[in-house]
Design a protein around this motif. Structure first.
Motif, mmCIF file in Angstrom:
data_model
loop_
_atom_site.group_PDB
_atom_site.id
_atom_site.type_symbol
_atom_site.label_atom_id
_atom_site.label_comp_id
_atom_site.label_asym_id
_atom_site.label_seq_id
_atom_site.Cartn_x
_atom_site.Cartn_y
_atom_site.Cartn_z
ATOM 1 N N CYS A 1 0.709 -1.096 -0.007
ATOM 2 C CA CYS A 1 0.013 -0.006 0.020
ATOM 3 C C CYS A 1 0.813 1.203 0.059
ATOM 4 O O CYS A 1 0.874 2.066 -1.046
ATOM 5 C CB CYS A 1 -0.966 -0.021 1.397
ATOM 6 S SG CYS A 1 -2.018 -1.433 1.191
ATOM 7 N N LEU A 2 1.595 1.307 0.900
ATOM 8 C CA LEU A 2 2.503 2.504 1.170
ATOM 9 C C LEU A 2 3.685 2.508 0.213
ATOM 10 O O LEU A 2 4.560 3.603 -0.179
ATOM 11 C CB LEU A 2 3.168 2.794 2.575
ATOM 12 C CG LEU A 2 1.883 3.047 3.574
ATOM 13 C CD1 LEU A 2 2.548 2.948 5.008
ATOM 14 C CD2 LEU A 2 1.283 4.488 3.423
ATOM 15 N N GLY A 3 4.050 1.292 -0.338
ATOM 16 C CA GLY A 3 5.056 1.057 -1.260
ATOM 17 C C GLY A 3 4.957 1.172 -2.837
ATOM 18 O O GLY A 3 4.763 2.222 -3.347
ATOM 19 N N VAL A 4 4.297 0.072 -3.170
ATOM 20 C CA VAL A 4 4.402 -0.010 -4.491
ATOM 21 C C VAL A 4 3.031 0.785 -5.106
ATOM 22 O O VAL A 4 3.211 1.424 -6.142
ATOM 23 C CB VAL A 4 3.773 -1.582 -5.101
ATOM 24 C CG1 VAL A 4 3.705 -1.732 -6.600
ATOM 25 C CG2 VAL A 4 5.230 -2.430 -4.540
ATOM 26 N N MET A 5 1.813 0.909 -4.349
ATOM 27 C CA MET A 5 0.690 1.543 -4.922
ATOM 28 C C MET A 5 1.010 3.127 -4.696
ATOM 29 O O MET A 5 0.916 3.920 -5.945
ATOM 30 C CB MET A 5 -0.645 1.276 -4.092
ATOM 31 C CG MET A 5 -1.793 1.985 -4.549
ATOM 32 S SD MET A 5 -2.223 1.341 -6.031
ATOM 33 C CE MET A 5 -1.851 2.594 -7.429
ATOM 34 N N ARG A 6 1.818 3.381 -4.045
ATOM 35 C CA ARG A 6 1.988 5.136 -3.736
ATOM 36 C C ARG A 6 3.163 5.192 -4.807
ATOM 37 O O ARG A 6 3.176 6.355 -5.334
ATOM 38 C CB ARG A 6 2.551 5.124 -2.424
ATOM 39 C CG ARG A 6 3.046 6.836 -2.192
ATOM 40 C CD ARG A 6 3.449 7.016 -0.797
ATOM 41 N NE ARG A 6 3.412 8.499 -0.662
ATOM 42 C CZ ARG A 6 4.779 9.151 -0.875
ATOM 43 N NH1 ARG A 6 5.823 8.306 -1.316
ATOM 44 N NH2 ARG A 6 4.884 10.246 -0.593
ATOM 45 N N ARG A 7 3.892 4.290 -5.420
ATOM 46 C CA ARG A 7 4.904 4.503 -6.300
ATOM 47 C C ARG A 7 4.166 4.776 -7.609
ATOM 48 O O ARG A 7 4.757 5.648 -8.370
ATOM 49 C CB ARG A 7 6.169 3.541 -6.243
ATOM 50 C CG ARG A 7 7.113 3.672 -7.247
ATOM 51 C CD ARG A 7 8.079 2.680 -6.990
ATOM 52 N NE ARG A 7 9.351 2.791 -7.836
ATOM 53 C CZ ARG A 7 10.279 3.996 -7.812
ATOM 54 N NH1 ARG A 7 10.300 4.739 -6.977
ATOM 55 N NH2 ARG A 7 11.313 4.084 -8.793
ATOM 56 N N LEU A 8 3.328 4.059 -7.768
ATOM 57 C CA LEU A 8 2.752 4.009 -9.300
ATOM 58 C C LEU A 8 1.902 5.097 -9.567
ATOM 59 O O LEU A 8 1.985 5.930 -10.351
ATOM 60 C CB LEU A 8 1.640 2.699 -9.345
ATOM 61 C CG LEU A 8 2.178 1.576 -9.640
ATOM 62 C CD1 LEU A 8 1.066 0.406 -9.391
ATOM 63 C CD2 LEU A 8 2.746 1.541 -11.002
ATOM 64 N N ILE A 9 1.118 5.824 -8.374
ATOM 65 C CA ILE A 9 0.469 7.102 -8.413
ATOM 66 C C ILE A 9 1.464 8.249 -8.729
ATOM 67 O O ILE A 9 1.224 9.073 -9.624
ATOM 68 C CB ILE A 9 -0.448 7.207 -7.310
ATOM 69 C CG1 ILE A 9 -1.587 6.368 -7.181
ATOM 70 C CG2 ILE A 9 -1.094 8.566 -7.211
ATOM 71 C CD1 ILE A 9 -2.352 6.249 -5.903
ATOM 72 N N LEU A 10 2.431 8.228 -8.076
ATOM 73 C CA LEU A 10 3.383 9.260 -8.014
ATOM 74 C C LEU A 10 4.176 9.227 -9.526
ATOM 75 O O LEU A 10 4.472 10.219 -9.837
ATOM 76 C CB LEU A 10 4.526 9.355 -6.928
ATOM 77 C CG LEU A 10 4.054 9.527 -5.583
ATOM 78 C CD1 LEU A 10 5.185 9.226 -4.665
ATOM 79 C CD2 LEU A 10 3.346 10.978 -5.562
ATOM 80 N N LEU A 11 4.456 8.123 -10.038
ATOM 81 C CA LEU A 11 4.881 7.910 -11.203
ATOM 82 C C LEU A 11 3.904 8.563 -12.285
ATOM 83 O O LEU A 11 4.333 9.146 -13.344
ATOM 84 C CB LEU A 11 5.461 6.448 -11.766
ATOM 85 C CG LEU A 11 6.617 6.166 -11.086
ATOM 86 C CD1 LEU A 11 6.693 4.403 -11.173
ATOM 87 C CD2 LEU A 11 7.702 6.688 -11.687
ATOM 88 N N TRP A 12 2.671 8.266 -12.232
ATOM 89 C CA TRP A 12 1.663 8.765 -13.014
ATOM 90 C C TRP A 12 1.481 10.303 -13.163
ATOM 91 O O TRP A 12 1.460 10.716 -14.098
ATOM 92 C CB TRP A 12 0.301 8.387 -12.938
ATOM 93 C CG TRP A 12 0.436 6.610 -12.978
ATOM 94 C CD1 TRP A 12 1.101 5.837 -13.781
ATOM 95 C CD2 TRP A 12 -0.566 5.840 -12.367
ATOM 96 N NE1 TRP A 12 0.800 4.656 -13.661
ATOM 97 C CE2 TRP A 12 -0.326 4.303 -12.888
ATOM 98 C CE3 TRP A 12 -1.482 5.893 -11.317
ATOM 99 C CZ2 TRP A 12 -0.670 3.355 -12.388
ATOM 100 C CZ3 TRP A 12 -2.387 4.836 -11.108
ATOM 101 C CH2 TRP A 12 -1.856 3.610 -11.425
ATOM 102 N N ILE A 13 1.558 10.892 -11.815
ATOM 103 C CA ILE A 13 1.301 12.286 -11.740
ATOM 104 C C ILE A 13 2.708 13.112 -11.603
ATOM 105 O O ILE A 13 2.654 14.381 -12.046
ATOM 106 C CB ILE A 13 0.335 12.648 -10.728
ATOM 107 C CG1 ILE A 13 1.142 12.289 -9.184
ATOM 108 C CG2 ILE A 13 -0.939 12.023 -10.702
ATOM 109 C CD1 ILE A 13 0.447 12.608 -7.967
ATOM 110 N N ARG A 14 3.803 12.510 -11.454
ATOM 111 C CA ARG A 14 4.877 13.312 -11.357
ATOM 112 C C ARG A 14 6.289 12.529 -12.106
ATOM 113 O O ARG A 14 7.427 13.125 -11.938
ATOM 114 C CB ARG A 14 5.428 13.572 -9.717
ATOM 115 C CG ARG A 14 4.315 14.242 -9.172
ATOM 116 C CD ARG A 14 4.943 14.251 -7.578
ATOM 117 N NE ARG A 14 3.577 14.722 -6.862
ATOM 118 C CZ ARG A 14 3.539 14.957 -5.376
ATOM 119 N NH1 ARG A 14 4.680 14.312 -4.743
ATOM 120 N NH2 ARG A 14 2.758 15.122 -4.989
ATOM 121 N N GLY A 15 6.155 11.493 -12.575
ATOM 122 C CA GLY A 15 7.172 10.760 -13.000
ATOM 123 C C GLY A 15 7.739 11.128 -14.442
ATOM 124 O O GLY A 15 7.465 12.294 -15.074
#
Length: 428
Positions: free
Chosen positions: A248-262
């Motif tokens: 939850c705090l690892g992979v899911m958060r990373r995916l969302i941040l890649l979509w909006i700031r990656g």
């Protein structure tokens, strides 16, 4: 009695001592002469709490057996061995200080509900200097596993289920390298690579075993001898990957941040981000009360809690992303969502192998979509997380969610910065 009811109410709702003293005065003026004049007398607060020093921090040991007898008071003792899960983690008590509480927590199922209680409390700057703060807990645990304990004329057997920690705390208590080290994975022997950050490039690496860990077959993975080696516990299989922190705090958060700031290759536009946020907010009225939180827009993602990332992964994400997120990225996300949905469901055991295949695809396909730097430790651990669900029945059986909820309750027991350890012990 009225005094006991008032005391319970005072503790549960975090009523201030001044407010409680005022209420007691009002009650005494209206005929309740049997009540004390102050909450200090009502609580029978001890003059001092026996605080010692261990691992460079303040330390109080509450005891496993003592706590178990408290929670079993008035409850029919179980016929089968009591399974104990443990958690060690740091909790900052104040936003303006680096002082942390490091409790040793235990959990066991009582009449169908998981009961969490503290075994030891450690408080000081940053984190413990060594593992001495665990020695009392592990010494008593070894005795309980060997002999059990007696209550109501019956001897209760004890067994260790698992030790749940996030990656840094797990490395601390196991005396191993951090996940950012060259040999940091606690489940396989893979050596990491450097692509601007530490990444795990390989999909198939030899797995660690409980025997290889005890014999330290790969010395580069170890810092020394863990105090847990003195207890009858499997150092690899009984230290599971934590679904709360790493999924939850690892992979899911990373995916969302890649979509909006990656990177521009995978980043969505501001209009698409706004559209997804609008869909999330529109679901607020449709989210039942069983969920801990209502959906918030992606602009608040830095303040999302683990339960919000879990909700997005398992429920709202597949709905709000459809038609907005690029199709290949959406299909990749769906493979992750479906796999974790299977692994958190204890009734889907026959599909665990399918989930394992989906997660292997998720990791390998992620390297193509997001680049080699996508495979950080949390993403790599998805290759191993199915083994935890297969061993324990589902990911929720070995997650940190119940322990984190209890940590929040502990934090609420501290009202001021003056002697917080005594505050916690007295209010417990």
């Amino acid at each position: 009695s009225l005094a006991e009811a008032l005391l319970t109410w005072y503790t549960l709702f975090s009523v201030t001592s001044n407010a409680m003293d005022g209420l007691l005065k009002i009650l005494k003026n209206h005929g309740h002469d049997d009540l004390p004049a102050t909450v200090r007398t009502l609580r029978k607060t001890p003059r001092s709490v026996p605080i010692t020093k261990k691992s460079g921090m303040e330390y109080v040991y509450l005891g496993i057996q003592t706590q178990l007898k408290k929670i079993l008071n008035g409850v029919t003792p179980p016929d089968r061995p009591m399974l104990l899960s443990f958690n060690v983690d740091g909790l900052p008590l104040f936003s303006s200080s680096n002082r942390c509480l490091w409790p040793v927590l235990c959990a066991t199922p009582i009449q169908g509900a998981l009961k969490v209680f503290p075994v030891a409390l450690t408080y000081g700057r940053s984190k413990p200097l060594d593992l001495d703060f665990l020695t009392d807990t592990l010494s008593e645990l070894a005795s309980l596993v060997r002999d059990g304990f007696e209550i109501s004329g019956r001897r209760i057997a004890i067994a260790i289920k698992c030790v749940v920690c996030d990656a840094p705390a797990k490395a601390l208590v196991k005396s191993t390298k951090l996940c950012s080290g060259y040999w940091g994975c606690d489940k396989c022997t893979q050596k990491v690579a450097w692509l601007g950050r530490v990444v795990y490039p390989h999909l198939n690496s030899p797995l660690r075993t409980d025997e290889s860990f005890r014999w330290q077959d790969q010395p580069e993975h170890h810092h020394g001898q863990s105090v847990f080696l003195d207890v009858d516990i499997n150092m690899v299989t009984q230290f599971p990957i934590d679904y709360m922190h790493q999924v939850c705090l690892g992979v899911m958060r990373r995916l969302i941040l890649l979509w909006i700031r990656g990177d521009r290759r995978v980043r969505i536009s501001a209009a698409q981000t706004s559209a997804i946020s609008d869909r999330l907010v529109s679901l607020v009225s449709s989210i039942p009360s069983i969920f801990a939180r209502k959906p918030r827009p992606l602009s608040d993602v830095d303040r999302w809690k683990a339960t919000e990332f879990r909700q997005f992964l398992l429920y709202t994400g597949p709905v709000v992303l459809r038609g907005i997120l690029r199709d290949d990225l959406f299909q990749h996300f769906l493979s992750f969502s479906v796999a974790i949905s299977i692994l958190v469901n204890p009734n889907s055991v026959e599909q665990f192998d399918y989930a394992k295949g989906l997660l292997k695809y998720f990791v390998s396909r992620g390297k193509d979509l997001y680049g080699g730097e996508f495979c950080v430790y949390n993403v790599h651990s998805m290759l191993h997380i199915t083994d935890e669900a297969q061993k324990y029945g589902s990911l929720d059986e070995c997650s940190a969610f119940p322990f984190e909820n209890f940590l929040f309750q502990l934090k609420k027991l501290v009202r001021s910065g003056r002697n917080p350890m005594a505050q916690i012990v007295n209010r417990l």
